[in-house]
Design a protein around this motif. Structure first.
Motif, PDB file in Angstrom:
ATOM      1  N   UNK A  47       5.064   4.182  20.624  1.00 20.36           N
ATOM      2  CA  UNK A  47       6.379   4.641  20.202  1.00 20.36           C
ATOM      3  C   UNK A  47       6.296   5.049  18.733  1.00 20.36           C
ATOM      4  N   UNK A  48       6.879   6.162  18.425  1.00 22.57           N
ATOM      5  CA  UNK A  48       6.923   6.587  17.024  1.00 22.57           C
ATOM      6  C   UNK A  48       8.214   6.119  16.389  1.00 22.57           C
ATOM      7  N   UNK A  49       8.171   5.950  15.104  1.00 23.54           N
ATOM      8  CA  UNK A  49       9.337   5.450  14.396  1.00 23.54           C
ATOM      9  C   UNK A  49       9.581   6.347  13.186  1.00 23.54           C
ATOM     10  N   UNK A  55      10.716   3.227   2.992  1.00 22.99           N
ATOM     11  CA  UNK A  55      10.652   2.183   4.017  1.00 22.99           C
ATOM     12  C   UNK A  55       9.280   2.083   4.673  1.00 22.99           C
ATOM     13  N   UNK A  56       8.362   2.996   4.343  1.00 20.24           N
ATOM     14  CA  UNK A  56       7.107   2.991   5.099  1.00 20.24           C
ATOM     15  C   UNK A  56       6.314   1.718   4.874  1.00 20.24           C
ATOM     16  N   UNK A  57       6.523   1.132   3.748  1.00 25.03           N
ATOM     17  CA  UNK A  57       5.851  -0.130   3.510  1.00 25.03           C
ATOM     18  C   UNK A  57       6.914  -1.099   3.032  1.00 25.03           C
ATOM     19  N   UNK A 583      -9.710   0.513   8.628  1.00 30.09           N
ATOM     20  CA  UNK A 583      -8.789  -0.610   8.397  1.00 30.09           C
ATOM     21  C   UNK A 583      -9.235  -1.853   9.156  1.00 30.09           C
ATOM     22  N   UNK A 584      -9.710  -1.604  10.394  1.00 34.43           N
ATOM     23  CA  UNK A 584     -10.155  -2.729  11.218  1.00 34.43           C
ATOM     24  C   UNK A 584     -11.313  -3.470  10.574  1.00 34.43           C
ATOM     25  N   UNK A 585     -12.020  -2.796   9.668  1.00 35.94           N
ATOM     26  CA  UNK A 585     -13.132  -3.431   8.952  1.00 35.94           C
ATOM     27  C   UNK A 585     -12.738  -3.807   7.532  1.00 35.94           C
ATOM     28  N   UNK A 586     -11.434  -3.893   7.309  1.00 34.35           N
ATOM     29  CA  UNK A 586     -10.926  -4.270   5.984  1.00 34.35           C
ATOM     30  C   UNK A 586     -11.315  -3.300   4.891  1.00 34.35           C
ATOM     31  N   UNK A 587     -11.467  -2.035   5.270  1.00 29.44           N
ATOM     32  CA  UNK A 587     -11.770  -1.015   4.268  1.00 29.44           C
ATOM     33  C   UNK A 587     -10.528  -0.150   4.100  1.00 29.44           C
ATOM     34  N   UNK A 638       0.889   0.610   7.699  1.00 32.68           N
ATOM     35  CA  UNK A 638       0.339   1.335   8.831  1.00 32.68           C
ATOM     36  C   UNK A 638      -0.608   2.409   8.305  1.00 32.68           C
ATOM     37  N   UNK A 639      -1.734   2.627   8.994  1.00 32.54           N
ATOM     38  CA  UNK A 639      -2.690   3.608   8.480  1.00 32.54           C
ATOM     39  C   UNK A 639      -2.396   5.034   8.957  1.00 32.54           C
TER      40      UNK A 639
END
Ligand SMILES: NC(=O)c1ccc[n+]([C@@H]2O[C@H](COP(=O)([O-])OP(=O)(O)OC[C@H]3O[C@@H](n4cnc5c(N)ncnc54)[C@H](OP(=O)(O)O)[C@@H]3O)[C@@H](O)[C@H]2O)c1
Length: 756
Positions: A47-49, A55-57, A583-587, A638-639
């Motif tokens: 779902x897109x928002x 507000x993005x962060x 991001x999943x690798x904390x980069x 969110x990336x």
């Protein structure tokens, strides 16, 4: 491109594949869903928002005021409704040599704040200085810092004053416009003094010339200015008549020593005044009544009587008055204190000195007030807007901790001691990005394309960046060449200006319908984006470069689909995946899906493309504005984010696939197919049902404005009894108009104040 066929995407893990039912469900089910992620027995759909930039962060933090001296403001996400009030971190004020920084203890609210918040001050809404961003006209607080040329104040001094934008923890004021708060008055009490007494003192003693043996009629005498005016009149030695709108308020005025108290809502106060003064009338009227109240007040004037107007509404409406009412040597004067500091500074300073002296002497005392801490500022605004209060409504800054929004835009920083790589940076949108980095203070920017040569526009922009002091490196780099990428990253991995950020904007565009795509068209579009992005990732990992950001440039085409751009959307989808993978690798990893960029780039170079995108609802965003949005996008949680100006109604019309896709329809929010919820309901219902549907919608909106349960609102109950007044009517008007897209005069809400 293939309207008749239904294509579904399935991402299944082993466990979900083992429970085959779920998978076949996803494939065969009658559903509008087109994308599924299956994880064991769980099924996920996208779902897109849609969010505003700030507000993005939506990161918030708790500010412990004893330990943390960060500044914050009570401000608004936008004008229109009091719901939009937020507490947000802001920078400390920058002091001019003649200014002081004050730690605000309390702020007195004024009707102008409500007017700004509910958009009744339209002229002031357009620029950065918009009033709704800078609420709070008066304050009391403690001086914390002084400008170089300030001699009359020092840190620790207790002061009060008026101006703009005081609803914040740390504010500033010109040192010569501050009044001192005497010992014995606490700062929260002191916040009730400035505007009420400056107005009342100016109105009655300067303009009204009220004298000892005279009588003053003070309308709406239980409000802030009214209560101050009673004190001013008593200080002069005059007799005081007052009006107020409720029994409670009138009882309060009697207790306060008002000689005669009348009803401001009935127009017979004029007769009462005449009979109380044996037909003579009063010498000064301080008026804030509107409409007939003005004519009736003029009737109250004795020979040589003066009427001082502090209301605004009838002036704006150009209400006529009969000159005969001024026949007996009478005067009618209008005052607006807010213009004095600008247009009559000397007089304003004289008023400040006089009021300061009266307060110090104990002649003018703090007013009755309702207090709210800053975290409940919206409640304070509502109380004032409903005029239920007596005296002032005060917002205090005395909570040990407050929950505030972070100012992400201001917090994003680049370093003068680092370098930043922009691929595709020697042409198009990449140049605007480089310029933004340069303005933010980036020390070195590496701009890369295949030739290392900028086009003419880029060359001119680079000159400006260099004049600003940014070091620009023009690099010939084919991002699809892994070895070349590796060499460039290795070269800048360490040293005086180590690489700290990458913007991957390199792209080749070759649009074609799927039936026309060949291997070459696919390859040429995919490789600079996908291979290029991956090469950059591998090289920074290889050379251990700790990046603050690594952002891939994607497109709104990837988000909502676009005929003739399958190669381009596929390439952009992989760029999203690279961001997620990092991001999943904390980069650091982000992907920014842009809408139509104006001012530079491949769309701006093509009038046909610009017109086409405009016609399908993708509207232009200026390149500099898009670049500035990166401050927010790069700090978002969110990336994968998009930044675009979109007319959803046009999208729904021209791209039915997008409008019916449940991934996208949430973007239409309450506006399915370009319509609001009520519009959709009305379109689907027979005419006889419309009244009920509209009543339900109005009931929902009234409930939001008045903060009550919708269910408790009977159709025939007078909304005014529930607290709807002229100001909250504006809020209701804005809300209802947004639903029905019809302009409704606010008078409609005032004249027919029931839901029915
Ligand atoms: N403009 C828009 O409205 C818009 C909208 C949405 C998304 N975007 C995205 O924003 C980015 C920039 O777009 P733009 O409008 O600025 O495009 P542009 O003006 O066409 O610029 C693209 C740049 O990429 C370079 N490039 C292509 N292949 C390369 C390679 N193999 N190695 C190094 N550089 C290469 C090109 O330079 P050479 O050909 O000289 O190497 C050119 O400088 C793209 O990723 C695009 O998808 C733009």
């Amino acid at each position: 491109e293939f309207k008749g066929s239904s294509i579904r995407l399935l991402d299944a893990d082993t466990r979900s594949l083992q429970s085959g039912i779920t998978t076949s469900d996803a494939v065969l089910e009658e559903t509008a869903e087109t994308e599924f992620v299956l994880r064991g027995a769980e099924r996920y759909v996208p779902r897109l928002e849609q969010l505003a930039l700030h507000e993005v962060a939506p990161s918030r933090r708790t500010l412990e005021t004893a330990r943390d001296s960060s500044n914050f403001a009570v401000t608004m996400t936008g004008p229109g409704t009091i719901d939009n009030i937020v507490l947000r971190e802001i920078a400390d004020p920058e002091l001019a040599p003649n200014e002081v920084m004050v730690e605000v203890a309390a702020v007195g609210l004024n009707f102008r704040d409500i007017m700004a918040a509910t958009s009744i001050l339209p002229d002031e809404l357009e620029n950065d200085e918009a009033y709704w961003r800078n609420l709070g006209l008066e304050f009391a607080g403690t001086v914390r810092k002084v400008g170089d040329r300030v001699t009359n104040l020092k840190p620790g001094d207790r002061i009060m004053g008026m101006g703009k934008g005081y609803l914040r923890r740390f504010a500033k004021i010109r040192a010569d416009l501050a009044m001192r708060v005497p010992d014995g008055i606490d700062l929260i009490e002191a916040a009730t003094l400035p505007t009420a007494f400056l107005t009342a003192h100016y109105a009655l003693t300067h303009i009204g010339r009220l004298a000892e043996d005279e009588t003053a009629l003070i309308h709406l005498a239980s409000g802030g200015v009214g209560l101050a005016a009673i004190q001013v009149a008593h200080d002069v030695g005059a007799r005081v008549f007052g009006t107020a709108g409720s029994d409670t308020k009138r009882a309060f005025l009697k207790k306060w020593g008002v000689d005669e108290v009348m009803n401001s809502r009935a127009l017979d106060f004029a007769d009462e005044v005449r009979s109380l003064t044996r037909g003579r009338g009063v010498d000064v009227v301080l008026n804030a009544l509107s409409g007939n109240g003005i004519d009736k007040s003029l009737e109250c004037l004795a020979p040589f009587g003066r009427m001082v107007e502090i209301g605004k509404r009838d002036l704006a409406d150009d209400k006529p008055i009969g000159l005969r009412s001024l026949y007996r040597n009478n005067a009618y004067s209008v005052i607006d204190l807010s213009t004095l500091p600008v247009e009559r500074e000397k007089l304003f300073r004289q008023l400040l000195a006089e009021v300061e002296a009266k307060v110090a002497a104990g002649a003018y005392k703090p007013l009755e007030a309702s207090r709210f801490p800053a975290s409940r500022a919206a409640e304070a605004m509502r109380m004032l807007s409903r005029a239920l209060h007596i005296g002032k409504v005060i917002v205090t800054f005395d909570e040990p901790s407050v929950d505030i929004e972070l100012d992400l835009g201001a917090q994003f920083a680049v370093s003068a001691q680092a370098s930043y790589l922009v691929t595709g940076g020697l042409k198009g949108f990449g140049v605007a990005i480089a310029d933004w980095l340069s303005q933010k203070g980036a020390g070195t920017i590496i701009l890369a394309n295949r030739s290392g040569v900028p086009d003419a526009e880029a060359a001119a922009a680079i000159d400006i960046m260099e004049q600003r002091g940014t070091r620009i490196i023009r690099a010939a780099l084919d991002v699809t060449d892994a070895a070349a990428v590796d060499r460039l990253i290795e070269e800048h991995a360490a040293g005086d200006a180590p690489l700290r950020g990458i913007v991957h904007g390199a792209a080749v565009i070759e649009d074609a319908f799927v039936s026309q795509l060949d291997a070459g068209k696919i390859d040429r579009v995919l490789r600079p984006k996908i291979t290029g992005g991956w090469n950059l990732h591998v090289a920074v990992v290889e050379h251990d470069v700790p990046l603050d950001f690594f952002v891939n440039f994607s497109s709104i085409a990837q988000v909502i689909g676009s005929s003739g751009q399958a190669n381009y959307t596929a390439a952009n989808s992989v760029l999203n995946a690279i961001a997620t993978y990092r991001r999943g690798r904390n980069l650091a990893g982000s992907s920014a899906a842009w809408g139509m960029i104006a001012g530079s780039g491949f769309v701006a170079r093509s009038e046909a493309m610009t017109n086409y995108l405009d016609s399908v609802g993708i509207k232009p965003v200026q390149d500099s504005e898009a670049a500035a949005a990166l401050s927010y996008l790069l700090r978002a949680r969110s990336e994968n984010l998009g930044f675009a100006n979109i007319d959803w109604a046009a999208i729904a019309r021209t791209n039915p696939g997008a409008a019916t896709n449940p991934r996208i329809s949430p973007l239409l929010g309450d506006r399915t197919g370009g319509r609001s919820r009520i519009q959709t309901e009305l379109a689907a219902a027979p005419r006889e049902a419309w009244d009920d549907l509209l009543a339900d919608m109005i009931r929902r909106e009234v409930a939001k404005v008045l903060k009550v349960e919708a269910i408790a609102l009977a159709d025939d109950r007078k909304l005014s009894e529930l607290g709807l007044d002229s100001l909250s009517s504006f809020e209701l008007k804005n809300r209802v108009e947004a639903q029905v897209e019809v302009d409704i005069p606010v008078a409609k809400f005032l004249q027919a104040p029931t839901i029915a």
